[in-house]
Design a protein around this motif. Structure first.
Motif, PDB file in Angstrom:
ATOM      1  N   HIS A 148      22.835  35.875  31.228  1.00 37.10           N
ATOM      2  CA  HIS A 148      23.862  35.554  32.213  1.00 37.10           C
ATOM      3  C   HIS A 148      24.923  36.641  32.297  1.00 37.10           C
ATOM      4  N   PRO A 149      25.538  36.811  33.454  1.00 36.47           N
ATOM      5  CA  PRO A 149      26.684  37.725  33.548  1.00 36.47           C
ATOM      6  C   PRO A 149      27.910  37.109  32.878  1.00 36.47           C
ATOM      7  N   HIS A 150      28.830  37.944  32.449  1.00 37.12           N
ATOM      8  CA  HIS A 150      30.066  37.427  31.872  1.00 37.12           C
ATOM      9  C   HIS A 150      31.118  37.329  32.961  1.00 37.12           C
ATOM     10  N   HIS A 151      31.998  36.333  32.822  1.00 44.30           N
ATOM     11  CA  HIS A 151      32.978  36.027  33.854  1.00 44.30           C
ATOM     12  C   HIS A 151      34.384  36.495  33.509  1.00 44.30           C
ATOM     13  N   VAL A 154      35.129  41.385  28.145  1.00 45.00           N
ATOM     14  CA  VAL A 154      34.604  41.050  26.821  1.00 45.00           C
ATOM     15  C   VAL A 154      34.612  42.296  25.943  1.00 45.00           C
ATOM     16  N   GLN A 155      34.952  42.099  24.679  1.00 47.22           N
ATOM     17  CA  GLN A 155      34.743  43.132  23.673  1.00 47.22           C
ATOM     18  C   GLN A 155      33.996  42.519  22.499  1.00 47.22           C
ATOM     19  N   MET A 156      33.236  43.360  21.787  1.00 45.83           N
ATOM     20  CA  MET A 156      32.433  42.899  20.654  1.00 45.83           C
ATOM     21  C   MET A 156      32.643  43.815  19.462  1.00 45.83           C
ATOM     22  N   HIS A 157      32.590  43.215  18.267  1.00 41.63           N
ATOM     23  CA  HIS A 157      32.809  43.948  17.027  1.00 41.63           C
ATOM     24  C   HIS A 157      31.651  43.673  16.068  1.00 41.63           C
ATOM     25  N   PHE A 158      30.999  44.724  15.621  1.00 37.58           N
ATOM     26  CA  PHE A 158      29.861  44.589  14.718  1.00 37.58           C
ATOM     27  C   PHE A 158      30.018  45.529  13.523  1.00 37.58           C
ATOM     28  N   GLY A 159      29.376  45.150  12.411  1.00 34.99           N
ATOM     29  CA  GLY A 159      29.351  45.998  11.235  1.00 34.99           C
ATOM     30  C   GLY A 159      28.094  46.849  11.192  1.00 34.99           C
ATOM     31  N   GLU A 160      28.247  48.103  10.862  1.00 32.37           N
ATOM     32  CA  GLU A 160      27.113  49.028  10.803  1.00 32.37           C
ATOM     33  C   GLU A 160      26.037  48.554   9.830  1.00 32.37           C
ATOM     34  N   LYS A 161      26.453  47.902   8.749  1.00 33.46           N
ATOM     35  CA  LYS A 161      25.506  47.506   7.702  1.00 33.46           C
ATOM     36  C   LYS A 161      25.158  46.017   7.749  1.00 33.46           C
ATOM     37  N   ASP A 162      25.409  45.387   8.867  1.00 32.90           N
ATOM     38  CA  ASP A 162      25.105  43.963   9.037  1.00 32.90           C
ATOM     39  C   ASP A 162      23.623  43.795   9.348  1.00 32.90           C
ATOM     40  N   GLN A 175      23.078  48.205  26.427  1.00 30.53           N
ATOM     41  CA  GLN A 175      22.355  48.596  27.634  1.00 30.53           C
ATOM     42  C   GLN A 175      22.377  47.493  28.691  1.00 30.53           C
ATOM     43  N   ALA A 176      22.403  46.240  28.246  1.00 30.12           N
ATOM     44  CA  ALA A 176      22.405  45.117  29.191  1.00 30.12           C
ATOM     45  C   ALA A 176      23.769  44.907  29.843  1.00 30.12           C
ATOM     46  N   TYR A 177      24.836  45.250  29.118  1.00 32.53           N
ATOM     47  CA  TYR A 177      26.195  45.016  29.618  1.00 32.53           C
ATOM     48  C   TYR A 177      27.028  46.282  29.394  1.00 32.53           C
ATOM     49  N   LYS A 178      26.906  47.210  30.306  1.00 36.27           N
ATOM     50  CA  LYS A 178      27.575  48.499  30.142  1.00 36.27           C
ATOM     51  C   LYS A 178      29.091  48.410  30.285  1.00 36.27           C
ATOM     52  N   ASP A 179      29.591  47.303  30.828  1.00 35.04           N
ATOM     53  CA  ASP A 179      31.038  47.145  30.987  1.00 35.04           C
ATOM     54  C   ASP A 179      31.675  46.349  29.852  1.00 35.04           C
ATOM     55  N   VAL A 180      30.907  46.033  28.812  1.00 31.92           N
ATOM     56  CA  VAL A 180      31.457  45.363  27.630  1.00 31.92           C
ATOM     57  C   VAL A 180      31.829  46.425  26.597  1.00 31.92           C
ATOM     58  N   ASP A 181      33.012  46.307  26.032  1.00 30.53           N
ATOM     59  CA  ASP A 181      33.444  47.239  24.984  1.00 30.53           C
ATOM     60  C   ASP A 181      32.819  46.819  23.654  1.00 30.53           C
ATOM     61  N   ILE A 182      31.928  47.644  23.133  1.00 28.04           N
ATOM     62  CA  ILE A 182      31.210  47.331  21.898  1.00 28.04           C
ATOM     63  C   ILE A 182      31.619  48.330  20.820  1.00 28.04           C
ATOM     64  N   TYR A 183      32.104  47.795  19.702  1.00 28.68           N
ATOM     65  CA  TYR A 183      32.551  48.629  18.592  1.00 28.68           C
ATOM     66  C   TYR A 183      31.684  48.350  17.363  1.00 28.68           C
ATOM     67  N   VAL A 184      31.226  49.410  16.711  1.00 23.59           N
ATOM     68  CA  VAL A 184      30.447  49.298  15.477  1.00 23.59           C
ATOM     69  C   VAL A 184      31.242  49.998  14.374  1.00 23.59           C
ATOM     70  N   TYR A 185      31.508  49.276  13.291  1.00 24.25           N
ATOM     71  CA  TYR A 185      32.393  49.770  12.241  1.00 24.25           C
ATOM     72  C   TYR A 185      31.584  50.326  11.068  1.00 24.25           C
ATOM     73  N   GLU A 186      31.834  51.584  10.771  1.00 26.88           N
ATOM     74  CA  GLU A 186      31.094  52.301   9.741  1.00 26.88           C
ATOM     75  C   GLU A 186      31.270  51.635   8.380  1.00 26.88           C
ATOM     76  N   ASN A 187      30.148  51.460   7.684  1.00 25.51           N
ATOM     77  CA  ASN A 187      30.103  50.895   6.327  1.00 25.51           C
ATOM     78  C   ASN A 187      30.564  49.439   6.250  1.00 25.51           C
ATOM     79  N   ALA A 188      30.703  48.774   7.390  1.00 22.97           N
ATOM     80  CA  ALA A 188      31.115  47.365   7.398  1.00 22.97           C
ATOM     81  C   ALA A 188      29.895  46.460   7.486  1.00 22.97           C
ATOM     82  N   ASP A 189      29.964  45.323   6.819  1.00 20.81           N
ATOM     83  CA  ASP A 189      28.869  44.360   6.776  1.00 20.81           C
ATOM     84  C   ASP A 189      29.276  43.112   7.561  1.00 20.81           C
TER      85      ASP A 189
END
Length: 220
Positions: A148-151, A154-162, A175-189
């Motif tokens: 589904h599209p988002h209304h 949106v931003q997302m936060h993920f851990g590199e080691k999760d 790739q599916a949502y190029k307008d979502v801010d996605i952050y991946v945190y180095e060495n975070a689980d």
């Protein structure tokens, strides 16, 4: 003012919620739990957002199957939380989230969630039109919820080691949502934002929290 309250969903389910309403509240915010219930950590997290000027509601999403769940972070606690979650249909959980949002008397309402709540924050952004911004922290189900599209922003936060959310799955979301801010945190689980967990990563948490607060300040 902070207190425990009772809310009623549209299917007449009554559930508990933690509410913190500061005097200077300028917008509403729904804070969604991990699989450990509305425990001390989620209340602390809610208080941090209230201190930033948000009227916060954190619904007890386990109340549909068991009341007053406040688990710790042992392996056994995690197993219990997963089992409780498995007994609740996502559609029912969404009703509780909607009721929480409707309790907040503001034109703009945000949502933030962690773990299970991170996935639910994404569902709320794509399956309702109630929210003006959604911040999703390490939601493992997100890569399977790309229909589904988002209304809202949106931003997302993920851990590199999760290991529950591998990097290729995060790339699929990107790739599916190029307008979502996605952050991946180095060495975070997984769970890097929870001070009560062994996986707590101070630097990643502080940066993700700053980004979340800046994001809400811009959109709420």
């Amino acid at each position: 003012m902070k207190k425990d309250i009772h809310l009623i969903a549209s299917d007449d389910h009554q559930f508990n919620a933690y509410e913190h309403k500061p005097e200077n509240a300028h917008a509403g915010l729904v804070v969604l739990q991990e699989i450990f219930g509305v425990n001390d950590h989620i209340r602390y997290t809610s208080d941090q957002f209230a201190n930033a000027g948000y009227h916060v509601i954190s619904p007890a999403l386990f109340d549909r199957t068991q009341k007053n769940v406040q688990l710790g972070y042992t392996h056994q606690d995690a197993l219990e939380g997963v089992e409780l979650r498995s007994r609740i249909a996502p559609e029912e959980t969404l009703l509780d989230i909607i009721a929480s949002a409707k309790h907040l008397p503001y034109q703009k309402i945000g949502i933030v969630g962690y773990c299970w709540g991170g996935s639910l924050s994404w569902r709320a952004a794509t399956e309702t039109k109630l929210f003006s911004a959604a911040s999703c922290w390490y939601g493992a189900a997100i890569p399977s919820l790309l229909q589904h599209p988002h209304h809202c922003p949106v931003q997302m936060h993920f851990g590199e080691k999760d290991h529950s959310i591998p990097l290729d799955a995060i790339e699929k979301v990107r790739q599916a949502y190029k307008d979502v801010d996605i952050y991946v945190y180095e060495n975070a689980d997984h769970g890097f934002g929870c001070q009560a967990r062994d996986s707590f990563h101070k630097e990643a948490y502080e940066l993700a929290q700053k980004r979340t607060l800046d994001f809400f300040a811009k959109n709420l």
